[in-house]
Design a protein around this motif. Sequence first.
Motif, PDB file in Angstrom:
ATOM      1  N   ARG A  92       0.817  -1.217   0.000  1.00 20.94           N
ATOM      2  CA  ARG A  92       0.000   0.000   0.000  1.00 20.94           C
ATOM      3  C   ARG A  92       0.846   1.260   0.000  1.00 20.94           C
ATOM      4  O   ARG A  92       0.327   2.363  -0.209  1.00 20.94           O
ATOM      5  CB  ARG A  92      -0.952  -0.013   1.193  1.00 20.94           C
ATOM      6  N   HIS A  93       2.169   1.116   0.223  1.00 17.29           N
ATOM      7  CA  HIS A  93       3.067   2.275   0.172  1.00 17.29           C
ATOM      8  C   HIS A  93       3.796   2.363  -1.165  1.00 17.29           C
ATOM      9  O   HIS A  93       4.656   3.226  -1.343  1.00 17.29           O
ATOM     10  CB  HIS A  93       4.089   2.183   1.304  1.00 17.29           C
ATOM     11  N   GLY A  94       3.485   1.455  -2.098  1.00 20.12           N
ATOM     12  CA  GLY A  94       4.087   1.484  -3.418  1.00 20.12           C
ATOM     13  C   GLY A  94       5.378   0.705  -3.546  1.00 20.12           C
ATOM     14  O   GLY A  94       6.035   0.751  -4.605  1.00 20.12           O
ATOM     15  N   GLU A  95       5.747  -0.061  -2.532  1.00 13.73           N
ATOM     16  CA  GLU A  95       6.992  -0.844  -2.577  1.00 13.73           C
ATOM     17  C   GLU A  95       6.701  -2.252  -3.083  1.00 13.73           C
ATOM     18  O   GLU A  95       5.707  -2.880  -2.677  1.00 13.73           O
ATOM     19  CB  GLU A  95       7.623  -0.902  -1.190  1.00 13.73           C
ATOM     20  N   ILE A  96       7.571  -2.742  -3.967  1.00 13.68           N
ATOM     21  CA  ILE A  96       7.397  -4.091  -4.515  1.00 13.68           C
ATOM     22  C   ILE A  96       7.766  -5.127  -3.448  1.00 13.68           C
ATOM     23  O   ILE A  96       8.873  -5.104  -2.895  1.00 13.68           O
ATOM     24  CB  ILE A  96       8.252  -4.293  -5.773  1.00 13.68           C
ATOM     25  N   MET A  97       6.846  -6.037  -3.168  1.00 12.48           N
ATOM     26  CA  MET A  97       7.077  -7.093  -2.179  1.00 12.48           C
ATOM     27  C   MET A  97       7.526  -8.397  -2.828  1.00 12.48           C
ATOM     28  O   MET A  97       8.342  -9.139  -2.279  1.00 12.48           O
ATOM     29  CB  MET A  97       5.793  -7.347  -1.365  1.00 12.48           C
ATOM     30  N   LEU A 155       5.948 -14.256   2.250  1.00  9.78           N
ATOM     31  CA  LEU A 155       4.534 -14.620   2.354  1.00  9.78           C
ATOM     32  C   LEU A 155       3.856 -13.847   3.479  1.00  9.78           C
ATOM     33  O   LEU A 155       2.720 -13.368   3.325  1.00  9.78           O
ATOM     34  CB  LEU A 155       4.393 -16.124   2.579  1.00  9.78           C
ATOM     35  N   GLN A 156       4.539 -13.740   4.608  1.00 13.91           N
ATOM     36  CA  GLN A 156       3.960 -13.001   5.720  1.00 13.91           C
ATOM     37  C   GLN A 156       3.793 -11.524   5.379  1.00 13.91           C
ATOM     38  O   GLN A 156       2.813 -10.888   5.774  1.00 13.91           O
ATOM     39  CB  GLN A 156       4.837 -13.162   6.970  1.00 13.91           C
ATOM     40  N   ARG A 157       4.741 -10.997   4.616  1.00 17.50           N
ATOM     41  CA  ARG A 157       4.655  -9.586   4.237  1.00 17.50           C
ATOM     42  C   ARG A 157       3.436  -9.337   3.351  1.00 17.50           C
ATOM     43  O   ARG A 157       2.678  -8.377   3.565  1.00 17.50           O
ATOM     44  CB  ARG A 157       5.931  -9.158   3.517  1.00 17.50           C
ATOM     45  N   VAL A 158       3.231 -10.197   2.354  1.00 21.17           N
ATOM     46  CA  VAL A 158       2.076 -10.057   1.470  1.00 21.17           C
ATOM     47  C   VAL A 158       0.783 -10.267   2.259  1.00 21.17           C
ATOM     48  O   VAL A 158      -0.203  -9.540   2.087  1.00 21.17           O
ATOM     49  CB  VAL A 158       2.176 -11.046   0.289  1.00 21.17           C
ATOM     50  N   LEU A 159       0.787 -11.246   3.152  1.00 22.38           N
ATOM     51  CA  LEU A 159      -0.395 -11.527   3.963  1.00 22.38           C
ATOM     52  C   LEU A 159      -0.775 -10.320   4.817  1.00 22.38           C
ATOM     53  O   LEU A 159      -1.950  -9.909   4.857  1.00 22.38           O
ATOM     54  CB  LEU A 159      -0.124 -12.745   4.854  1.00 22.38           C
ATOM     55  N   GLN A 160       0.190  -9.748   5.505  1.00 25.12           N
ATOM     56  CA  GLN A 160      -0.106  -8.624   6.381  1.00 25.12           C
ATOM     57  C   GLN A 160      -0.560  -7.402   5.586  1.00 25.12           C
ATOM     58  O   GLN A 160      -1.438  -6.649   6.036  1.00 25.12           O
ATOM     59  CB  GLN A 160       1.129  -8.274   7.218  1.00 25.12           C
ATOM     60  N   ASP A 161       0.003  -7.198   4.395  1.00 25.69           N
ATOM     61  CA  ASP A 161      -0.432  -6.069   3.565  1.00 25.69           C
ATOM     62  C   ASP A 161      -1.877  -6.268   3.126  1.00 25.69           C
ATOM     63  O   ASP A 161      -2.667  -5.314   3.108  1.00 25.69           O
ATOM     64  CB  ASP A 161       0.487  -5.928   2.350  1.00 25.69           C
ATOM     65  N   CYS A 162      -2.234  -7.491   2.748  1.00 21.39           N
ATOM     66  CA  CYS A 162      -3.620  -7.770   2.349  1.00 21.39           C
ATOM     67  C   CYS A 162      -4.581  -7.533   3.514  1.00 21.39           C
ATOM     68  O   CYS A 162      -5.675  -6.969   3.335  1.00 21.39           O
ATOM     69  CB  CYS A 162      -3.745  -9.204   1.855  1.00 21.39           C
ATOM     70  N   LEU A 163      -4.187  -7.968   4.719  1.00 25.77           N
ATOM     71  CA  LEU A 163      -5.037  -7.760   5.893  1.00 25.77           C
ATOM     72  C   LEU A 163      -5.251  -6.268   6.154  1.00 25.77           C
ATOM     73  O   LEU A 163      -6.369  -5.837   6.480  1.00 25.77           O
ATOM     74  CB  LEU A 163      -4.412  -8.420   7.119  1.00 25.77           C
ATOM     75  N   ALA A 164      -4.183  -5.485   6.014  1.00 22.84           N
ATOM     76  CA  ALA A 164      -4.311  -4.038   6.223  1.00 22.84           C
ATOM     77  C   ALA A 164      -5.227  -3.414   5.187  1.00 22.84           C
ATOM     78  O   ALA A 164      -6.078  -2.571   5.504  1.00 22.84           O
ATOM     79  CB  ALA A 164      -2.923  -3.384   6.189  1.00 22.84           C
TER      80      ALA A 164
END
Length: 473
Positions: A57-62, A93-102
């Motif tokens: 959501r901040h524009g950074e590629i995960m 995976l955790q990074r993508v998961l947490q971004d989706c939750l947010a």
Amino acid sequence: MAMSSNLDPIIAIATAPGRGGIGVIRISGSGLRPWAEGLCGQPLKDRHAHFLRFVDRHGEIMDEGLALFFPGPHSYTGEDVLELQGHGGPAVLQRVLQDCLARGQAMGLRLAQPGEYTQRAFLNDRLDLAQAEAVADLIEASSLAAARSAMASLSGAFSAEIQVLSGAIVQLRTLVEATLDFPEEEIDFLEKYQAAERLRAVLEHLEQVLQTARSGLVLREGLHVVLAGQPNVGKSSLLNALAGDEIAIVTPIAGTTRDRVVQDIHIDGVPLHVVDTAGLRETDDPVERLGIARSWAEIARAQVIVHLQDARQPGDALDEAIVARLPAGTPVLNVFNKVDLLDDVARAAPGASVAARQAVAGGPVPGGPIEALAVSARTGEGLDALRTRLLQIAGRTPGSESPWLARARHVQALEAAQGHLQQAAAHAAHSDEVLDLFAEELRLAHEALGEITGEFSSDDLLGQIFSSFCIGK
């Protein structure tokens, strides 16, 4: 686990924990498309793999990978489903998961509970309960045979049998209820509609399904086999021979095994939980006595007891005392070990032991209610016959496969249905005087079968079943 609401979108990592080449995040919910396309930054074609970068959501590629959108009801859960397939590192995976939750906080996106995806598939009529359970069984299958049978259950083979039985019972119920509603017609229901014959056919079919279910239960859960006998008869050597590995310590010293040793092995795809126990004898050694007490506890819950004896000294007083204490109703294989140590004279003599005569005959010797088998754990003689007999006790023959898996609750439901149908048959013997009782037993049998597929299931049962699933499935 409380029954989940289909209104809440859910998310979870669907691949196993740990590092892998690919990791999958699954999101399910109603009306998910606008949010999914906003997350991915582009329109999503149904059931089409889109290669893209996962940007937070901040524009950074995960990460980068594939996004696939499955619109409901034509998805696994029956809802809209978005799958993100990226690299399988836990951190990414955790990074993508947490971004989706947010990003999904506003619409109530939350982490999925164990089994919640499959639970939603059941609640949305994508799977019945037996098929839903087969999903977990397929994941947990420990052999190729179990995997094939679980896949057959998932494909509906078991459910189809239950539906045929239920349909036949419903037909009988329809006829008897009509007779009860219009008694003035004075129809001899049992004779006119051949109710007793129809019921007998249903019972015969049910017995076939029940036998197959028991075989499928053994294939899923395995057979608990306990090796019992006095010290130094070769129990540990037999365990090692069956396992094909040095699992238990073997020495010439009697009483080497002080505690149980458990090894899971497979025979023709059937899992066997083989337990080597301490030698059974009178002793003043407190440690050995504790081991012997545990041995008897294992024997008490065994599904098969292998009573091992020394072929050179069969049937002595201690073995007779052991036999007298074995639980009634549990299959017992009377196995004579160390036949390789018998000389040719001992094998052929008229007064030779059961084991010796069997070794000469090359097959089992009838020994009354307790079968006799001869083996040599050291050379492997007779082990194939022992394996075959264990398979037969499990309800299988070498090379055969169960058409589907079953669980203990399935067998219990089938047995309950069988009991109600047998009671209905008993009422049928009294002609039309007890049609109301006949109808009630049919209803109860129908409900028992419905518990298997989920037609009649409590929330507590569903919660218990789905809570045993892995997260993400």
